[in-house]
Design a protein around this motif. Structure first.
Motif, PDB file in Angstrom:
ATOM      1  N   MET A 113     107.564  15.038  21.527  1.00 29.01           N
ATOM      2  CA  MET A 113     107.729  14.656  22.932  1.00 29.01           C
ATOM      3  C   MET A 113     109.061  15.178  23.457  1.00 29.01           C
ATOM      4  SD  MET A 113     107.674  10.802  24.601  1.00 29.01           S
ATOM      5  CE  MET A 113     106.063  10.393  23.951  1.00 29.01           C
ATOM      6  N   LEU A 114     109.069  15.749  24.642  1.00 25.24           N
ATOM      7  CA  LEU A 114     110.311  16.270  25.206  1.00 25.24           C
ATOM      8  C   LEU A 114     111.303  15.117  25.372  1.00 25.24           C
ATOM      9  CD1 LEU A 114     108.856  18.821  27.740  1.00 25.24           C
ATOM     10  CD2 LEU A 114     110.165  19.322  25.673  1.00 25.24           C
ATOM     11  N   PRO A 115     112.576  15.346  24.994  1.00 21.54           N
ATOM     12  CA  PRO A 115     113.519  14.231  24.890  1.00 21.54           C
ATOM     13  C   PRO A 115     113.829  13.554  26.221  1.00 21.54           C
ATOM     14  CG  PRO A 115     114.600  16.351  24.499  1.00 21.54           C
ATOM     15  CD  PRO A 115     113.139  16.614  24.535  1.00 21.54           C
ATOM     16  N   TRP A 116     113.619  14.263  27.337  1.00 17.09           N
ATOM     17  CA  TRP A 116     113.919  13.644  28.638  1.00 17.09           C
ATOM     18  C   TRP A 116     112.730  12.884  29.216  1.00 17.09           C
ATOM     19  CZ3 TRP A 116     110.173  15.868  31.406  1.00 17.09           C
ATOM     20  CH2 TRP A 116     109.825  17.205  31.123  1.00 17.09           C
ATOM     21  N   LEU A 117     111.596  12.922  28.516  1.00 15.83           N
ATOM     22  CA  LEU A 117     110.396  12.284  29.026  1.00 15.83           C
ATOM     23  C   LEU A 117     110.439  10.786  28.726  1.00 15.83           C
ATOM     24  CD1 LEU A 117     107.638  12.929  30.331  1.00 15.83           C
ATOM     25  CD2 LEU A 117     106.752  13.285  28.031  1.00 15.83           C
ATOM     26  N   GLN A 118     110.454   9.965  29.751  1.00 14.92           N
ATOM     27  CA  GLN A 118     110.500   8.516  29.586  1.00 14.92           C
ATOM     28  C   GLN A 118     109.131   7.947  29.930  1.00 14.92           C
ATOM     29  OE1 GLN A 118     113.250   6.789  28.492  1.00 14.92           O
ATOM     30  NE2 GLN A 118     114.176   8.800  28.184  1.00 14.92           N
ATOM     31  N   MET A 119     108.445   7.410  28.936  1.00 14.90           N
ATOM     32  CA  MET A 119     107.135   6.807  29.168  1.00 14.90           C
ATOM     33  C   MET A 119     107.153   5.409  28.562  1.00 14.90           C
ATOM     34  SD  MET A 119     104.676  10.095  28.524  1.00 14.90           S
ATOM     35  CE  MET A 119     103.250   9.436  29.392  1.00 14.90           C
ATOM     36  N   ASP A 120     107.477   4.422  29.374  1.00 18.92           N
ATOM     37  CA  ASP A 120     107.579   3.046  28.887  1.00 18.92           C
ATOM     38  C   ASP A 120     106.233   2.345  29.065  1.00 18.92           C
ATOM     39  OD1 ASP A 120     110.267   3.455  28.271  1.00 18.92           O
ATOM     40  OD2 ASP A 120     110.874   2.979  30.321  1.00 18.92           O
ATOM     41  N   ASP A 121     105.197   2.922  28.462  1.00 15.44           N
ATOM     42  CA  ASP A 121     103.853   2.388  28.651  1.00 15.44           C
ATOM     43  C   ASP A 121     103.434   1.427  27.542  1.00 15.44           C
ATOM     44  OD1 ASP A 121     103.455   4.177  26.549  1.00 15.44           O
ATOM     45  OD2 ASP A 121     102.419   5.651  27.792  1.00 15.44           O
ATOM     46  N   GLY A 122     104.259   1.294  26.502  1.00  9.89           N
ATOM     47  CA  GLY A 122     103.938   0.365  25.426  1.00  9.89           C
ATOM     48  C   GLY A 122     102.769   0.795  24.555  1.00  9.89           C
ATOM     49  N   LEU A 123     102.277   2.000  24.741  1.00  7.12           N
ATOM     50  CA  LEU A 123     101.108   2.447  23.980  1.00  7.12           C
ATOM     51  C   LEU A 123     101.511   2.899  22.578  1.00  7.12           C
ATOM     52  CD1 LEU A 123      99.286   4.543  26.737  1.00  7.12           C
ATOM     53  CD2 LEU A 123      98.774   2.205  25.991  1.00  7.12           C
ATOM     54  N   PRO A 124     100.581   2.785  21.611  1.00  5.22           N
ATOM     55  CA  PRO A 124     100.876   3.255  20.257  1.00  5.22           C
ATOM     56  C   PRO A 124     101.236   4.733  20.249  1.00  5.22           C
ATOM     57  CG  PRO A 124      98.808   2.037  20.297  1.00  5.22           C
ATOM     58  CD  PRO A 124      99.230   2.236  21.730  1.00  5.22           C
ATOM     59  N   ARG A 125     102.174   5.077  19.369  1.00  5.42           N
ATOM     60  CA  ARG A 125     102.606   6.472  19.232  1.00  5.42           C
ATOM     61  C   ARG A 125     102.409   6.908  17.791  1.00  5.42           C
ATOM     62  NH1 ARG A 125     107.699   7.370  23.341  1.00  5.42           N
ATOM     63  NH2 ARG A 125     106.744   6.212  25.053  1.00  5.42           N
ATOM     64  N   TYR A 126     101.749   8.025  17.635  1.00  8.54           N
ATOM     65  CA  TYR A 126     101.549   8.604  16.316  1.00  8.54           C
ATOM     66  C   TYR A 126     102.395   9.863  16.244  1.00  8.54           C
ATOM     67  CZ  TYR A 126      97.660   5.387  16.377  1.00  8.54           C
ATOM     68  OH  TYR A 126      96.911   4.253  16.479  1.00  8.54           O
ATOM     69  N   THR A 127     103.240   9.959  15.227  1.00  5.83           N
ATOM     70  CA  THR A 127     104.189  11.071  15.179  1.00  5.83           C
ATOM     71  C   THR A 127     103.472  12.401  15.077  1.00  5.83           C
ATOM     72  OG1 THR A 127     104.411  10.777  12.813  1.00  5.83           O
ATOM     73  CG2 THR A 127     106.095   9.754  14.205  1.00  5.83           C
ATOM     74  N   ARG A 128     102.316  12.421  14.396  1.00  3.97           N
ATOM     75  CA  ARG A 128     101.516  13.644  14.300  1.00  3.97           C
ATOM     76  C   ARG A 128     100.125  13.308  14.781  1.00  3.97           C
ATOM     77  NH1 ARG A 128     104.471  17.569  11.252  1.00  3.97           N
ATOM     78  NH2 ARG A 128     106.597  17.124  11.868  1.00  3.97           N
ATOM     79  N   GLN A 129      99.119  13.766  14.039  1.00  5.69           N
ATOM     80  CA  GLN A 129      97.754  13.483  14.446  1.00  5.69           C
ATOM     81  C   GLN A 129      97.367  12.087  14.010  1.00  5.69           C
ATOM     82  OE1 GLN A 129      95.757  17.114  12.867  1.00  5.69           O
ATOM     83  NE2 GLN A 129      95.008  17.214  14.945  1.00  5.69           N
ATOM     84  N   ARG A 130      96.464  11.476  14.741  1.00  8.56           N
ATOM     85  CA  ARG A 130      95.966  10.156  14.427  1.00  8.56           C
ATOM     86  C   ARG A 130      94.750  10.239  13.519  1.00  8.56           C
ATOM     87  NH1 ARG A 130      92.649   9.750  17.797  1.00  8.56           N
ATOM     88  NH2 ARG A 130      93.954  10.046  19.610  1.00  8.56           N
ATOM     89  N   GLY A 131      94.040  11.371  13.584  1.00 12.77           N
ATOM     90  CA  GLY A 131      92.709  11.431  12.989  1.00 12.77           C
ATOM     91  C   GLY A 131      91.709  10.943  14.011  1.00 12.77           C
ATOM     92  N   PHE A 132      90.444  11.209  13.775  1.00 17.17           N
ATOM     93  CA  PHE A 132      89.445  10.839  14.780  1.00 17.17           C
ATOM     94  C   PHE A 132      88.490   9.791  14.243  1.00 17.17           C
ATOM     95  CE2 PHE A 132      90.827  15.078  15.947  1.00 17.17           C
ATOM     96  CZ  PHE A 132      91.082  14.926  17.290  1.00 17.17           C
TER      97      PHE A 132
END
Ligand SMILES: [Zn+2]
Ligand SMILES: [Zn+2]
Length: 132
Positions: A113-132
């Motif tokens: 994620m670009l370091p200046w991007l602020q997304m305070d949506d509280g959603l889960p974050r997966y550092t790489r792929q989540r899998g399907f």
């Protein structure tokens, strides 16, 4: 739920007859580069539930197993498919007539994620792929 969409110029039109199984923000470098945007947001559907109703998109492989479809006239990025998950298709949510009904549920490749991007949506974050 029926959802319809198109590319910018309208040459390519599509529809689905089911709700998205997932909506995801992807911050990977391939999505960034191919869209020219900081990230791409996709809605996931069963491939069998998705139909192009007008036009034939062009396609491009960003990895051997990943095919991305786009309009060859206006350049709109439309879909992403991974041959390891051939039963699924991911469709750019900005291409839908009803984008507001496709509500993001998580982020993948969040370590890119670009370091200046602020997304305070509280959603889960997966550092790489989540899998399907
Ligand atoms: Zn187009
Ligand atoms: Zn991506």
């Amino acid at each position: 739920m029926k959802l319809e969409g198109s590319c910018f110029c309208g040459a390519i039109k599509f529809e689905t007859n089911t709700a998205a199984s997932r909506v995801t923000h992807c911050h990977c470098i391939h999505c960034r580069r191919i869209s020219g945007a900081p990230f791409l947001t996709y809605a996931e559907f069963k491939y069998a539930d998705f139909t192009f109703t007008s036009g034939t998109p062009a396609q491009f492989n960003t990895r051997p197993e990943v095919t991305r479809q786009f309009c060859s006239h206006c350049g709109t990025q439309l879909t992403y498919r991974d041959s390891e998950y051939p039963h699924l298709i991911h469709v750019t949510i900005g291409s839908f007539d009803q984008s507001e009904r496709l509500i993001p549920q998580d982020h993948i490749w969040s370590d890119r994620m670009l370091p200046w991007l602020q997304m305070d949506d509280g959603l889960p974050r997966y550092t790489r792929q989540r899998g399907f």
